[in-house]
Write an enzyme that holds these catalytic residues in place. Structure first.
Site, PDB file in Angstrom:
ATOM      1  N   HIS A 194       0.809  -1.219   0.000  1.00  0.00           N
ATOM      2  CA  HIS A 194       0.000   0.000   0.000  1.00  0.00           C
ATOM      3  C   HIS A 194       0.837   1.261   0.000  1.00  0.00           C
ATOM      4  CE1 HIS A 194      -3.115  -2.974   0.700  1.00  0.00           C
ATOM      5  NE2 HIS A 194      -3.778  -2.139  -0.068  1.00  0.00           N
ATOM      6  N   GLU A 217     -11.383 -10.944  -5.391  1.00  0.00           N
ATOM      7  CA  GLU A 217      -9.941 -10.949  -5.116  1.00  0.00           C
ATOM      8  C   GLU A 217      -9.513 -12.192  -4.341  1.00  0.00           C
ATOM      9  OE1 GLU A 217      -8.843  -7.405  -2.986  1.00  0.00           O
ATOM     10  OE2 GLU A 217     -10.501  -7.545  -1.587  1.00  0.00           O
ATOM     11  N   ASN A 256      -4.412  -7.503  -7.313  1.00  0.00           N
ATOM     12  CA  ASN A 256      -3.296  -7.566  -6.348  1.00  0.00           C
ATOM     13  C   ASN A 256      -3.489  -8.743  -5.401  1.00  0.00           C
ATOM     14  OD1 ASN A 256      -2.786  -5.126  -7.536  1.00  0.00           O
ATOM     15  ND2 ASN A 256      -3.509  -3.907  -5.812  1.00  0.00           N
ATOM     16  N   ASP A 257      -4.695  -8.813  -4.842  1.00  0.00           N
ATOM     17  CA  ASP A 257      -4.954  -9.911  -3.906  1.00  0.00           C
ATOM     18  C   ASP A 257      -5.273 -11.210  -4.635  1.00  0.00           C
ATOM     19  OD1 ASP A 257      -4.543  -8.997  -1.253  1.00  0.00           O
ATOM     20  OD2 ASP A 257      -6.203  -7.616  -1.566  1.00  0.00           O
ATOM     21  N   CYS A 271      -9.564  -3.273 -10.914  1.00  0.00           N
ATOM     22  CA  CYS A 271      -9.023  -2.119 -10.189  1.00  0.00           C
ATOM     23  C   CYS A 271      -7.698  -2.419  -9.497  1.00  0.00           C
ATOM     24  CB  CYS A 271     -10.039  -1.592  -9.177  1.00  0.00           C
ATOM     25  SG  CYS A 271     -10.393  -2.760  -7.858  1.00  0.00           S
TER      26      CYS A 271
HETATM   27  C1  PEP Z   1      -6.500  -5.542  -5.041  1.00  0.00           C
HETATM   28  O1  PEP Z   1      -6.359  -6.399  -4.174  1.00  0.00           O
HETATM   29  O2  PEP Z   1      -6.201  -5.714  -6.254  1.00  0.00           O
HETATM   30  C2  PEP Z   1      -7.032  -4.218  -4.686  1.00  0.00           C
HETATM   31  C3  PEP Z   1      -7.343  -3.339  -5.615  1.00  0.00           C
HETATM   32  O3  PEP Z   1      -7.177  -3.926  -3.358  1.00  0.00           O
HETATM   33  P1  PEP Z   1      -5.959  -3.569  -2.366  1.00  0.00           P
HETATM   34  O4  PEP Z   1      -4.723  -3.385  -3.213  1.00  0.00           O
HETATM   35  O5  PEP Z   1      -6.359  -2.330  -1.645  1.00  0.00           O
HETATM   36  O6  PEP Z   1      -5.887  -4.773  -1.493  1.00  0.00           O
HETATM   37 MG    MG Z   2      -7.302  -6.151  -2.280  1.00  0.00          MG
END
Ligand code: PEP
Ligand code: MG
Length: 572
Positions: free
Chosen positions: A192, A434, A457-458, A505
Site C-alpha cells: 500500500h 480478489e 493484487n490480492d 481495479c
Molecule cells: C486488489 O487487491 O487488487 C485491490 C485493488 O485492493 P488492495 O490493493 O487495496 O488490497
Molecule cells: Mg485487495
C-alpha cells in the site's frame, strides 16, 4: 565512484536529490548500570532529552495542524501531555537514582511498564495508547542518544527518502513537493505504500535490498523509476545524462497530457472507461485532471490512518461527499473499510495474527465490529444523495458474506429512516473479486450483486499463495500467471453473461500490456492510480478491439507466465 542498484519501480518518474535515511528499527544503546556518581549527569541527560522531545513535538504539532488537520495534530498534543506528566518524570528519575539505569534505559523500562499496563485494560481506546507510549519513548531515547528523530511530515528540503520500509501512514504525511523520490528495501508492486506513492505522484522504487547498505545520509541519489535504475553519487556526466532523461520524461508527460480530453477509444471505436483509484478527497482533483471518468476504487482506509481514533459517521460522510462532488456526477465506487493485511490501525489494537493476509481482514473485520460498520454504511448511504455512488466490499469469499452485507446495508438504511435522515435508495452494491473462492463461484455471486471489480493484487496473492509483501518470493508474485488469468476469465465471463458491470481495479489495470490483455478478455472498465491513465489511454487509442480479442484468445491457451509475457511483448 557511482554505485548502481535496482528494485521494483512502482511509481513512475525520475528525480535527483540528496538521500534522507529513515531507520524505523529500535534504537540500540548500552544498558550497563551506571556508577553512583553518574546519576546527576544521567538525570541532566534525561531532562535535556525530554526538553528536546517537547520542542520537536510542538513544531510537528503546529505543522500538522496547519497542513493536515486539527485531529491529526491532537495525536502530538497527546504525546506532549505524556511528556509533562509529573508521575512519569518521578518514575524515570527514580530508575536513574535508585536503580542505576542510564537515561535511555530508564525511559525504555518505564515506558514499557506503562505500555504493558495499558495493553491489559478493557477499554479499547486506552489499550491503543500503548502504541503512543512506545512511539514517544522511541523519540526520547533517540534524543538521549543525541540523534534527532525525523518526522516525515516536517521534511523541508528536497530529498530522496531511503528506508527499510515505510508504513502507509508514514507515507500519508509526506509532502510531494519535498520528497522527490522514495526507495525502500522492503515492499513490492502492490504494497500500500507503493500504491500511495503513485497516487501522490512521488517516483518510487521498492524492494531494493541493497538500498541501506549502498546509500548514506546526504549521498546524491538519482532515481529513475521508469527504467529501474538508481545511481548513488553519480558522476557529473551521469547527472547530465539524467537531466536529459528527465527532460524526455517531461516531454512525454506533455504529449500524454494532450490526450486528456480525447476519448479512450480503440481504433475500431469501442470506448474503454478509465477510472481512478483514490485514497483521499485530495486525490480526486488530480484524477479529474488526468482525465479519469469517475472513481473505480476509493480506498477509504487511508481516511482512518494518522489519527487517534476511527472517523465518525459525519466525518466519513463529509469525506465521501467531497470525493463525489469533485467527480462532477461521474460514478464513484467507494469500498468499505479494508483494514488488516499490511494496513494496520494502531488505535484498533487488533491482536497479532500469524498470517494477517489470511486473517481478520476487510469485510471480516467489518462484521466483527458491527457498530463501526453501521456508521460507515450510513455515511455511504448519505453520500449517495450527492451523485452516482456505488458501494463495494473487499475480501469476499462466500455468499454468506454477500448476504450479510446486504442485510447490514438494509439495517443501516432502516436506522437512517428511523432517525429521519435522508439517504440514497437502491444504491448499487458490488464486490471485489480478489479471492479464488469468489472467482470460482463468480457465476453464483453475480446473481446477488450489481457489479464485480477484480482486485488483481490480492487475486494474484491468494491464487498463487504468494504473500504480496514478501520480498524473498517477490519473483513468484506474477499477475500474468495463467492461473490468475484463468481466475479472471471466469469472473469476466460470469459478469458479462449476466449483463452486469465488470471492472479491474488492481495494479494490473495500470500496466500497458496487461491492460490490453484485459480489454481483449472483455473488460471495458479499468481503474488505476491516476498517474497511469494517460499512458493507458494512449495504448487503447492505438489498438483494435478485434486484434486484442485474438491476443487474449492466444494468451489464455498458454501454460506459463513467460510465454504469456512473450506473446504480449509481440503486441506492443
Ligand atoms: C486488489 O487487491 O487488487 C485491490 C485493488 O485492493 P488492495 O490493493 O487495496 O488490497
Ligand atoms: Mg485487495
Amino acid at each position: 565512484m557511482t554505485t548502481q542498484i535496482t528494485g521494483i519501480p512502482v511509481s513512475p518518474g525520475l528525480a535527483t536529490a540528496p538521500a534522507l535515511i529513515i531507520r524505523n528499527a529500535p534504537p540500540t544503546f548500552d544498558r550497563t548500570p551506571i556508577a553512583e556518581g553518574e546519576a546527576a549527569a544521567e538525570t541532566d541527560r534525561l531532562k535535556a532529552a525530554l526538553g528536546a522531545s517537547a520542542e520537536q513535538l510542538t513544531t510537528i504539532m503546529e505543522r500538522v495542524r496547519a497542513k493536515v488537520g486539527e485531529e491529526q495534530a491532537a495525536i502530538f498534543e497527546g504525546h506532549l501531555m505524556i511528556l509533562e506528566d509529573e508521575e512519569l518524570a518521578e518514575a524515570l528519575i527514580e530508575k536513574i537514582r535508585e536503580q542505576r539505569y542510564n537515561a535511555p534505559a530508564a525511559v525504555e523500562a518505564v515506558s514499557e511498564e506503562h505500555a504493558s499496563a495499558l495493553e491489559q485494560l478493557d477499554d479499547e481506546y486506552l489499550r491503543a495508547r500503548a502504541v503512543d507510549m512506545r512511539d514517544l519513548a522511541r523519540r526520547v531515547i533517540l534524543n538521549c542518544l543525541g540523534v534527532t528523530p525525523t518526522s516525515l511530515s516536517t521534511i523541508d528540503s528536497d530529498v530522496v527518502l531511503v528506508a527499510d520500509d515505510l508504513s502507509p501512514s508514514q507515507t500519508a504525511v509526506l509532502d510531494p513537493a519535498r520528497v522527490k523520490a522514495i526507495i525502500t528495501e522492503k515492499g513490492n508492486r502492490t504494497s500500500h505504500t507503493a500504491i500511495m506513492a503513485a497516487s501522490m505522484e512521488i517516483p518510487a522504487v521498492v524492494g531494493a535490498p541493497a538500498a541501506l547498505s549502498s546509500i548514506k545520509e546526504g549521498d546524491m541519489v538519482a532515481v529513475n523509476a521508469e527504467d529501474n535504475v538508481i545511481l548513488v553519487n553519480p558522476t557529473a556526466e551521469e547527472l547530465g545524462g539524467f537531466a536529459e532523461r528527465i527532460r524526455a520524461f517531461e516531454q512525454e508527460r506533455l504529449e500524454l497530457a494532450a490526450l486528456r480530453d480525447l476519448p479512450a477509444e480503440t481504433t475500431d471505436g469501442v470506448h474503454i472507461k478509465l477510472a481512478a483509484n483514490v485514497g483521499s478527497p485530495d486525490d480526486a482533483r488530480p484524477a479529474v485532471e488526468k482525465g479519469a471518468e469517475g472513481v473505480g476504487l476509493y480506498r477509504v482506509e487511508f481516511l482512518f490512518m494518522e489519527r487517534a481514533e476511527s472517523p465518525n459517521e459525519e466525518e466519513q460522510y463529509q469525506a465521501f461527499k467531497s470525493v463525489v462532488e469533485a467527480m462532477n456526477g461521474q460514478p464513484v465506487v467507494i469500498r468499505t473499510l479494508d483494514v488488516g493485511g499490511d494496513k494496520d490501525l494502531p488505535y484498533l489494537a487488533l491482536p497479532d495474527e500469524e498470517n494477517p493476509f489470511l486473517g481478520c481482514r476487510g469485510i471480516r473485520l467489518c462484521f466483527e465490529r458491527p457498530r463501526e460498520f453501521r456508521a460507515q454504511l450510513r455515511a455511504l448511504l448519505r453520500a449517495g444523495l450527492h451523485g452516482d455512488v456505488r458501494i463495494m466490499a473487499p475480501m469476499i469469499s462466500s455468499l454468506d458474506e454477500v448476504r450479510g452485507l446486504r442485510q447490514a446495508l438494509k439495517e443501516a438504511a432502516e436506522s437512517l429512516e428511523a432517525d429521519g435522515v435522508k439517504y440514497a435508495k437502491d444504491m448499487p452494491l458490488g464486490i471485489m473479486v480478489e479471492t479464488p473462492a469468489a472467482a470460482l463461484l463468480a457465476q453464483h455471486f453475480i446473481k446477488e450483486v450489481d457489479f464485480f471489480s477484480i482486485g488483481t493484487n490480492d487475486l494474484t496473492q491468494y491464487t498463487l499463495a504468494v504473500d504480496r509483501m514478501n520480498t524473498r518470493i517477490a519473483d513468484l508474485y506474477e499477475p500474468l500467471s495463467p492461473a490468475v488469468l484463468q481466475a479472471m476469465k471466469l469472473t469476466v465471463d460470469a459478469a458479462r453473461n449476466a449483463g452486469k458491470g465488470i471492472c479491474v481495479c488492481g495494479q494490473m489495470a495500470g500496466d500497458v500490456r496487461s491492460a490490453l490483455l484485459l480489454i481483449g478478455m472483455g473488460v471495458k472498465e479499468l481503474s488505476m492510480s491516476a498517474v497511469h491513465i494517460p499512458r493507458i489511454k494512449k495504448a487503447v487509442r492505438e489498438h483494435r478491439l478485434t486484434e486484442l480479442r485474438d491476443l487474449a484468445e492466444r494468451v489464455l491457451s498458454l501454460p506459463t507466465a513467460a510465454e504469456v509475457k512473450a506473446e504480449l511483448a509481440k503486441q506492443t
